[in-house]
Design a protein around this motif. Structure first.
Motif, PDB file in Angstrom:
ATOM      1  N   ASN A 195       0.832  -1.218   0.000  1.00  0.00           N
ATOM      2  CA  ASN A 195       0.000   0.000   0.000  1.00  0.00           C
ATOM      3  C   ASN A 195       0.860   1.259   0.000  1.00  0.00           C
ATOM      4  O   ASN A 195       0.524   2.262  -0.639  1.00  0.00           O
ATOM      5  N   ARG A 196       1.976   1.184   0.708  1.00  0.00           N
ATOM      6  CA  ARG A 196       2.876   2.345   0.766  1.00  0.00           C
ATOM      7  C   ARG A 196       3.462   2.627  -0.627  1.00  0.00           C
ATOM      8  O   ARG A 196       3.564   3.778  -1.044  1.00  0.00           O
ATOM      9  N   LEU A 197       3.818   1.552  -1.345  1.00  0.00           N
ATOM     10  CA  LEU A 197       4.369   1.739  -2.691  1.00  0.00           C
ATOM     11  C   LEU A 197       3.308   2.321  -3.631  1.00  0.00           C
ATOM     12  O   LEU A 197       3.610   3.198  -4.452  1.00  0.00           O
ATOM     13  N   ILE A 198       2.060   1.874  -3.490  1.00  0.00           N
ATOM     14  CA  ILE A 198       0.973   2.414  -4.324  1.00  0.00           C
ATOM     15  C   ILE A 198       0.797   3.914  -4.025  1.00  0.00           C
ATOM     16  O   ILE A 198       0.635   4.728  -4.943  1.00  0.00           O
ATOM     17  N   GLU A 199       0.872   4.276  -2.741  1.00  0.00           N
ATOM     18  CA  GLU A 199       0.768   5.702  -2.370  1.00  0.00           C
ATOM     19  C   GLU A 199       1.909   6.517  -2.983  1.00  0.00           C
ATOM     20  O   GLU A 199       1.700   7.633  -3.478  1.00  0.00           O
ATOM     21  N   ILE A 200       3.121   5.965  -2.942  1.00  0.00           N
ATOM     22  CA  ILE A 200       4.278   6.666  -3.529  1.00  0.00           C
ATOM     23  C   ILE A 200       4.064   6.865  -5.029  1.00  0.00           C
ATOM     24  O   ILE A 200       4.304   7.946  -5.570  1.00  0.00           O
ATOM     25  N   LEU A 201       3.569   5.817  -5.729  1.00  0.00           N
ATOM     26  CA  LEU A 201       3.311   5.934  -7.172  1.00  0.00           C
ATOM     27  C   LEU A 201       2.297   7.046  -7.447  1.00  0.00           C
ATOM     28  O   LEU A 201       2.475   7.854  -8.366  1.00  0.00           O
ATOM     29  N   GLY A 202       1.232   7.092  -6.624  1.00  0.00           N
ATOM     30  CA  GLY A 202       0.222   8.137  -6.790  1.00  0.00           C
ATOM     31  C   GLY A 202       0.818   9.522  -6.622  1.00  0.00           C
ATOM     32  O   GLY A 202       0.559  10.442  -7.411  1.00  0.00           O
ATOM     33  N   ALA A 203       1.666   9.679  -5.601  1.00  0.00           N
ATOM     34  CA  ALA A 203       2.286  10.977  -5.341  1.00  0.00           C
ATOM     35  C   ALA A 203       3.261  11.362  -6.460  1.00  0.00           C
ATOM     36  O   ALA A 203       3.499  12.542  -6.724  1.00  0.00           O
ATOM     37  N   MET A 204       3.829  10.347  -7.139  1.00  0.00           N
ATOM     38  CA  MET A 204       4.759  10.610  -8.245  1.00  0.00           C
ATOM     39  C   MET A 204       4.022  11.059  -9.509  1.00  0.00           C
ATOM     40  O   MET A 204       4.656  11.412 -10.504  1.00  0.00           O
ATOM     41  N   GLY A 205       2.684  10.976  -9.479  1.00  0.00           N
ATOM     42  CA  GLY A 205       1.912  11.435 -10.647  1.00  0.00           C
ATOM     43  C   GLY A 205       1.264  10.319 -11.444  1.00  0.00           C
ATOM     44  O   GLY A 205       0.683  10.570 -12.510  1.00  0.00           O
ATOM     45  N   VAL A 206       1.344   9.075 -10.968  1.00  0.00           N
ATOM     46  CA  VAL A 206       0.688   7.964 -11.676  1.00  0.00           C
ATOM     47  C   VAL A 206      -0.812   8.023 -11.379  1.00  0.00           C
ATOM     48  O   VAL A 206      -1.220   8.167 -10.227  1.00  0.00           O
TER      49      VAL A 206
END
Length: 435
Positions: A52-63
């Protein structure tokens, strides 16, 4: 959220349990969505902290991320926010997650630049990252490490295919170099590549996206670079570490358990190693059926010498299950030597088992001899702290078999790797409370 489990042990369990999607596969596959500007849909994603943390990071990166249902997401990485990637917030978030290192390969391949803080993760000894960066520089990237900031950065005008011999068959290192090489110019060959089922899954997914990877499943991968990749759909394998854990739990608690949809063909030597400890199991289609057993006897080697169980890179026995083997051996009949070759300090949780009454000699940071109690002297409940994901689960299994009540603190370490573990164990009849 850091909680505590209270477990009333010594109960027989019964029923069916379905393994979650594989954590280690999820971390690789999620990073691979950065390789295309088209939509990638992924199924059977486990609902656990690290993922879940990796998914959040991807979202914050603009994905762009859409959730369709439980474990079913689509990702579209049209553009990335490089300002965010330079920000202190990104450094803080990605440093807490070791898997975030695998964002480097795809970023470098598609955007020609990438940066990342020194990653966190388990305290199970040194895990070097040299393999990753050696691979990137061989492909033509410029590598810088800023010691003051604790930050790695890479840049490349164009990656160029190359023959790369890895110093160690690092799983995340292999995944990272594959993801960088699929968009490089020319042919890359990676020798001494890790060949875990999860690496095979990554290669198959990339091939569906238009990559040209051959030698999948072997330790020599050949990658013909392509100019761009398309979107695709992908479904995760079940988590083999969980499957091994439930086999061990059934034996320790003398329970009749069916583990559903285990993807037998991807389990390698795992069932065989548990059988060497005397645990009976049957293959029912794609399920593992484990009958209730009053006792199980550790096999000896053919010449009569004591059984040794060691970890090794795939297709050897995974280091992530050695802690489970160790716990299961405490109630077997016979003696076994556990040899943890790949990581130091992963065996230090045995002092907790010794407190519970287990007969274990810790020879050194890598080896422990277990003298089985044959279920004649059950372990006793105690209070303990979970040191890392895998040892945490091993201690949980010990507590389920122990007489009396056990308390496990720092269960965030267990939640990092196992989805709703207390809920799923309760469904089998376990008495476990989250405090």
């Amino acid at each position: 959220m850091n909680g505590t489990f209270e477990i009333k042990g010594g109960k027989q369990l019964k029923g069916e349990i379905t393994p979650q999607g594989a954590k280690n596969e999820a971390l690789q596959i999620l990073c691979a969505v950065l390789l295309t500007d088209e939509e990638v849909r992924i199924n059977n994603i486990p609902d656990i902290h690290d993922v879940n943390r990796l998914i959040e990071i991807l979202g914050a990166m603009g994905v762009e991320i859409q959730k369709h249902g439980k474990g079913d997401y689509s990702f579209k990485a049209e553009t990335l926010d490089f300002n965010y990637i330079q920000s202190p917030e990104f450094k803080k978030e990605s440093a807490r997650l070791r898997g975030s290192i695998m964002l480097l390969g795809p970023m470098l391949a598609r955007f020609g630049k990438a940066s990342m803080p020194t990653p966190g993760g388990d305290k199970i000894g040194r895990r070097r990252l040299d393999t990753h960066f050696q691979g990137f520089t061989e492909l033509g990237a410029e590598f810088r490490y800023d010691e003051k900031e604790g930050c790695y950065s890479l840049k490349a005008k164009e990656l160029q295919g190359k023959f790369i011999l890895l110093e160690e068959a690092s799983v995340t290192g292999t995944a990272n170099i594959i993801m960088a090489a699929v968009l490089a110019k020319g042919k890359t060959r990676i020798y001494n590549a890790a060949c875990e089922p999860y690496i095979q899954q990554l290669c198959r997914m990339l091939n569906r996206m238009g990559a040209v990877i051959s030698g999948v499943g072997s330790n020599l991968l050949t990658i013909e670079g392509v100019p761009h990749l398309r979107g695709t759909e992908h479904t995760m394998l079940p988590d083999m570490i969980e499957i091994g854990s439930w086999i061990g739990m059934a034996a320790m608690t003398k329970s009749e358990i069916t583990i559903k949809n285990v993807s037998w063909n991807h389990l390698g030597v795992i069932p065989g190693v548990f059988r060497k400890l005397g645990i009976a199991m049957e293959r029912h289609n794609d399920d593992i059926y484990i009958p209730a057993q009053e006792q199980y006897t550790i096999q000896k080697f053919i010449d009569g010498s004591i059984l040794t169980v060691t970890d090794a890179p795939w297709p050897g026995f995974t280091p992530d299950l050695l802690s489970i083997i160790l716990v299961v051996a405490t109630q077997a009949r016979g003696t076994v030597l556990i040899h943890q070759k790949m990581f130091e300090s992963r065996l230090f949780f045995v002092d907790k088992l010794i407190d519970m009454g287990a007969q274990i000699i810790l020879c050194d940071p890598h080896r422990a001899t277990v003298v089985g109690l044959n279920h004649e002297f059950p372990l006793r409940g105690t209070t303990m702290i979970s040191p890392d994901i895998r040892a945490g689960n091993a201690l949980l299994i010990a507590a389920l078999s122990a007489e009396g009540t056990s308390v496990i603190h720092n269960i965030e370490q267990i939640d990092r790797g196992y989805e709703n573990i207390d809920g799923r164990l309760k469904a089998l009849g376990a008495e476990i409370t989250r405090i």
